[in-house]
Motif scaffolding. Structure first.
Motif, PDB file in Angstrom:
ATOM      1  N   ILE A 105       0.849  -1.189   0.000  1.00 30.27           N
ATOM      2  CA  ILE A 105       0.000   0.000   0.000  1.00 30.27           C
ATOM      3  C   ILE A 105       0.885   1.239   0.000  1.00 30.27           C
ATOM      4  N   ALA A 106       0.583   2.172  -0.863  1.00 34.34           N
ATOM      5  CA  ALA A 106       1.382   3.398  -0.948  1.00 34.34           C
ATOM      6  C   ALA A 106       1.153   4.261   0.280  1.00 34.34           C
ATOM      7  N   PRO A 107       2.142   5.047   0.667  1.00 36.14           N
ATOM      8  CA  PRO A 107       1.946   5.998   1.771  1.00 36.14           C
ATOM      9  C   PRO A 107       0.835   6.997   1.442  1.00 36.14           C
ATOM     10  N   LYS A 108       0.262   7.570   2.467  1.00 39.40           N
ATOM     11  CA  LYS A 108      -0.796   8.567   2.273  1.00 39.40           C
ATOM     12  C   LYS A 108      -0.282   9.743   1.444  1.00 39.40           C
ATOM     13  N   SER A 109       0.970  10.113   1.645  1.00 40.15           N
ATOM     14  CA  SER A 109       1.540  11.243   0.909  1.00 40.15           C
ATOM     15  C   SER A 109       1.563  10.970  -0.592  1.00 40.15           C
ATOM     16  N   ASP A 110       1.861   9.734  -0.972  1.00 41.67           N
ATOM     17  CA  ASP A 110       1.893   9.387  -2.390  1.00 41.67           C
ATOM     18  C   ASP A 110       0.510   9.518  -3.007  1.00 41.67           C
ATOM     19  N   ARG A 111      -0.516   9.027  -2.305  1.00 41.57           N
ATOM     20  CA  ARG A 111      -1.884   9.119  -2.821  1.00 41.57           C
ATOM     21  C   ARG A 111      -2.335  10.580  -2.911  1.00 41.57           C
ATOM     22  N   ALA A 112      -1.986  11.373  -1.895  1.00 41.59           N
ATOM     23  CA  ALA A 112      -2.386  12.788  -1.883  1.00 41.59           C
ATOM     24  C   ALA A 112      -1.747  13.544  -3.044  1.00 41.59           C
ATOM     25  N   ARG A 113      -0.451  13.327  -3.270  1.00 38.28           N
ATOM     26  CA  ARG A 113       0.239  14.015  -4.368  1.00 38.28           C
ATOM     27  C   ARG A 113      -0.305  13.593  -5.722  1.00 38.28           C
ATOM     28  N   LEU A 114      -0.563  12.308  -5.878  1.00 41.33           N
ATOM     29  CA  LEU A 114      -1.087  11.805  -7.145  1.00 41.33           C
ATOM     30  C   LEU A 114      -2.448  12.426  -7.458  1.00 41.33           C
ATOM     31  N   LEU A 115      -3.327  12.453  -6.477  1.00 41.58           N
ATOM     32  CA  LEU A 115      -4.655  13.036  -6.682  1.00 41.58           C
ATOM     33  C   LEU A 115      -4.564  14.537  -6.967  1.00 41.58           C
ATOM     34  N   ALA A 116      -3.709  15.227  -6.220  1.00 42.55           N
ATOM     35  CA  ALA A 116      -3.574  16.677  -6.411  1.00 42.55           C
ATOM     36  C   ALA A 116      -3.068  17.004  -7.805  1.00 42.55           C
ATOM     37  N   LEU A 117      -2.056  16.275  -8.256  1.00 41.16           N
ATOM     38  CA  LEU A 117      -1.482  16.570  -9.571  1.00 41.16           C
ATOM     39  C   LEU A 117      -2.448  16.184 -10.686  1.00 41.16           C
ATOM     40  N   ALA A 118      -3.188  15.091 -10.505  1.00 44.00           N
ATOM     41  CA  ALA A 118      -4.176  14.703 -11.518  1.00 44.00           C
ATOM     42  C   ALA A 118      -5.284  15.745 -11.635  1.00 44.00           C
ATOM     43  N   ILE A 119      -5.744  16.267 -10.497  1.00 42.86           N
ATOM     44  CA  ILE A 119      -6.750  17.340 -10.518  1.00 42.86           C
ATOM     45  C   ILE A 119      -6.178  18.576 -11.193  1.00 42.86           C
ATOM     46  N   ALA A 120      -4.920  18.889 -10.895  1.00 40.47           N
ATOM     47  CA  ALA A 120      -4.284  20.051 -11.523  1.00 40.47           C
ATOM     48  C   ALA A 120      -4.231  19.886 -13.037  1.00 40.47           C
ATOM     49  N   ILE A 121      -3.887  18.694 -13.495  1.00 41.20           N
ATOM     50  CA  ILE A 121      -3.827  18.438 -14.938  1.00 41.20           C
ATOM     51  C   ILE A 121      -5.203  18.619 -15.569  1.00 41.20           C
ATOM     52  N   LEU A 122      -6.229  18.070 -14.940  1.00 34.78           N
ATOM     53  CA  LEU A 122      -7.585  18.182 -15.475  1.00 34.78           C
ATOM     54  C   LEU A 122      -8.043  19.637 -15.552  1.00 34.78           C
ATOM     55  N   THR A 123      -7.822  20.381 -14.491  1.00 34.68           N
ATOM     56  CA  THR A 123      -8.329  21.750 -14.453  1.00 34.68           C
ATOM     57  C   THR A 123      -7.497  22.703 -15.308  1.00 34.68           C
ATOM     58  N   ILE A 124      -6.195  22.541 -15.299  1.00 35.70           N
ATOM     59  CA  ILE A 124      -5.355  23.412 -16.124  1.00 35.70           C
ATOM     60  C   ILE A 124      -5.619  23.181 -17.604  1.00 35.70           C
ATOM     61  N   ARG A 125      -5.777  21.943 -18.008  1.00 30.82           N
ATOM     62  CA  ARG A 125      -6.043  21.659 -19.415  1.00 30.82           C
ATOM     63  C   ARG A 125      -7.453  22.063 -19.821  1.00 30.82           C
ATOM     64  N   ALA A 126      -8.292  22.357 -18.823  1.00 28.58           N
ATOM     65  CA  ALA A 126      -9.623  22.901 -19.103  1.00 28.58           C
ATOM     66  C   ALA A 126      -9.598  24.427 -19.120  1.00 28.58           C
ATOM     67  N   GLY A 127      -8.412  25.018 -19.015  1.00 25.35           N
ATOM     68  CA  GLY A 127      -8.277  26.462 -19.109  1.00 25.35           C
ATOM     69  C   GLY A 127      -8.311  27.182 -17.785  1.00 25.35           C
ATOM     70  N   GLU A 128      -8.240  26.451 -16.673  1.00 25.96           N
ATOM     71  CA  GLU A 128      -8.311  27.087 -15.367  1.00 25.96           C
ATOM     72  C   GLU A 128      -6.917  27.266 -14.776  1.00 25.96           C
ATOM     73  N   ARG A 129      -6.883  27.992 -13.639  1.00 23.15           N
ATOM     74  CA  ARG A 129      -5.617  28.272 -12.963  1.00 23.15           C
ATOM     75  C   ARG A 129      -5.526  27.441 -11.689  1.00 23.15           C
ATOM     76  N   VAL A 130      -4.347  26.926 -11.400  1.00 19.37           N
ATOM     77  CA  VAL A 130      -4.140  26.114 -10.201  1.00 19.37           C
ATOM     78  C   VAL A 130      -2.853  26.553  -9.517  1.00 19.37           C
ATOM     79  N   GLY A 131      -2.901  26.626  -8.180  1.00 14.15           N
ATOM     80  CA  GLY A 131      -1.710  26.980  -7.414  1.00 14.15           C
ATOM     81  C   GLY A 131      -1.718  26.280  -6.074  1.00 14.15           C
ATOM     82  N   LEU A 132      -0.654  26.500  -5.296  1.00 12.35           N
ATOM     83  CA  LEU A 132      -0.524  25.905  -3.975  1.00 12.35           C
ATOM     84  C   LEU A 132      -0.606  26.981  -2.904  1.00 12.35           C
ATOM     85  N   ALA A 133      -1.378  26.707  -1.867  1.00  9.94           N
ATOM     86  CA  ALA A 133      -1.508  27.649  -0.765  1.00  9.94           C
ATOM     87  C   ALA A 133      -0.235  27.694   0.060  1.00  9.94           C
TER      88      ALA A 133
END
Length: 291
Positions: A105-133
């Motif tokens: 089982i992957a660490p929680k950090s690996d799952r969190a990063r994977l989900l965050a980057l996948a969401i970023a890819i989806l939203t950025i390629r849809a023309g939106e802006r993404v950043g980190l707090a």
């Protein structure tokens, strides 16, 4: 001088993880079916959505002269996805997120990063802006931002035992995504969400847990300690602690769910042995509902 080789090793390790993380996130994003129906909001697509009055800063080429000729005003013809929205993410990089109860089982950090980057890819390629707090990476568009986000997500040079959400510099009336195990101080979570809500920010809370943290399958003698060994508890009868632990975990989930409801956010819990695609689809739809 001794710090330089250690810093270099950390940088090289992070760099070696970049291409695999990007490839996995890109593949994950491509597997999510976003639906073919129109989303009935402005964007970068080709389908007509609505007319609106010309605003300062609009280019003359955007004006629909046929519609404007019928009235005394000038109108812009909007299409889907035309107006870029902003999504600010806070992804917990605390030491507690590095926990994994089993090697398969992957660490929680690996799952969190994977989900965050996948969401970023989806939203950025849809023309939106993404950043980190809480970073020097404000919401931006473009493929270059995806690369910068992946680099920032792999930076774990300053790790606390438990993470505290960050809500500074969030754009008013935008959206946000918080991913964490939320095992730390609850008051910091309340402060961040109330601060975001005061700025009109609506978002998503995804609690990521290891299946052992959910089920507490321990018995007999056990030593429980935080990832940085700042908190430790030893017991000879771990199974006697199960009911108390499960009750406290359910209380924390209920508190997060209530906080999300009060602030206009949405909450869900995801286990690291569950399909990652279902979590990504839930996040995407939740962010859509938060518009």
């Amino acid at each position: 001088m001794s710090a330089h080789p250690q810093l270099r090793r950390r940088a090289e390790a992070a760099a070696s993880r970049l291409p695999p993380l990007l490839a996995r996130a890109d593949n994950l994003a491509n597997t999510v079916l976003l639906g073919e129906h129109g989303r009935r909001r402005s964007g970068l697509g080709d389908d007509f959505w609505q007319y609106r009055a010309v605003q300062p800063g609009d280019s003359y080429r955007l004006i629909d002269w046929r519609k404007s000729a019928k009235t005394d005003a000038q109108y812009v013809r909007q299409k889907e996805w035309q107006i870029a929205q902003s999504v600010t993410m806070w992804i917990d990089n605390a030491a507690s997120m590095d926990y994994a109860s089993r090697k398969d089982i992957a660490p929680k950090s690996d799952r969190a990063r994977l989900l965050a980057l996948a969401i970023a890819i989806l939203t950025i390629r849809a023309g939106e802006r993404v950043g980190l707090a809480g970073t020097s990476l404000p919401p931006k568009r473009g493929e270059g931002q995806i690369w910068r986000l992946s680099q920032a997500l792999l930076d774990d040079s300053e790790q606390a035992d438990y993470g505290s959400p960050e809500a500074r510099a969030m754009i008013p009336n935008s959206r946000a995504l918080f991913i964490s195990d939320f095992m730390g101080d609850f008051e910091s979570v309340e402060h961040a969400l109330y601060k975001a809500a005061d700025r009109g920010v609506r978002g998503v809370i995804l609690q990521v847990l290891d299946p052992a943290e959910e089920a507490f399958p321990f018995s007999g003698r056990a030593i429980f300690e935080s990832m940085k060994a700042q908190v430790m508890h030893e017991t000879r009868k771990a199974n006697d602690l199960r009911d108390q632990y499960v009750a406290r975990l359910q209380d924390r989930k209920a508190a997060l769910r209530k906080l999300a409801r009060i602030t206009g956010w949405q909450y869900d819990c995801h286990l690291t042995d569950a399909p990652v695609q279902s979590a990504l689809l839930w996040i995407y739809r939740a962010l859509e509902r938060g518009r």
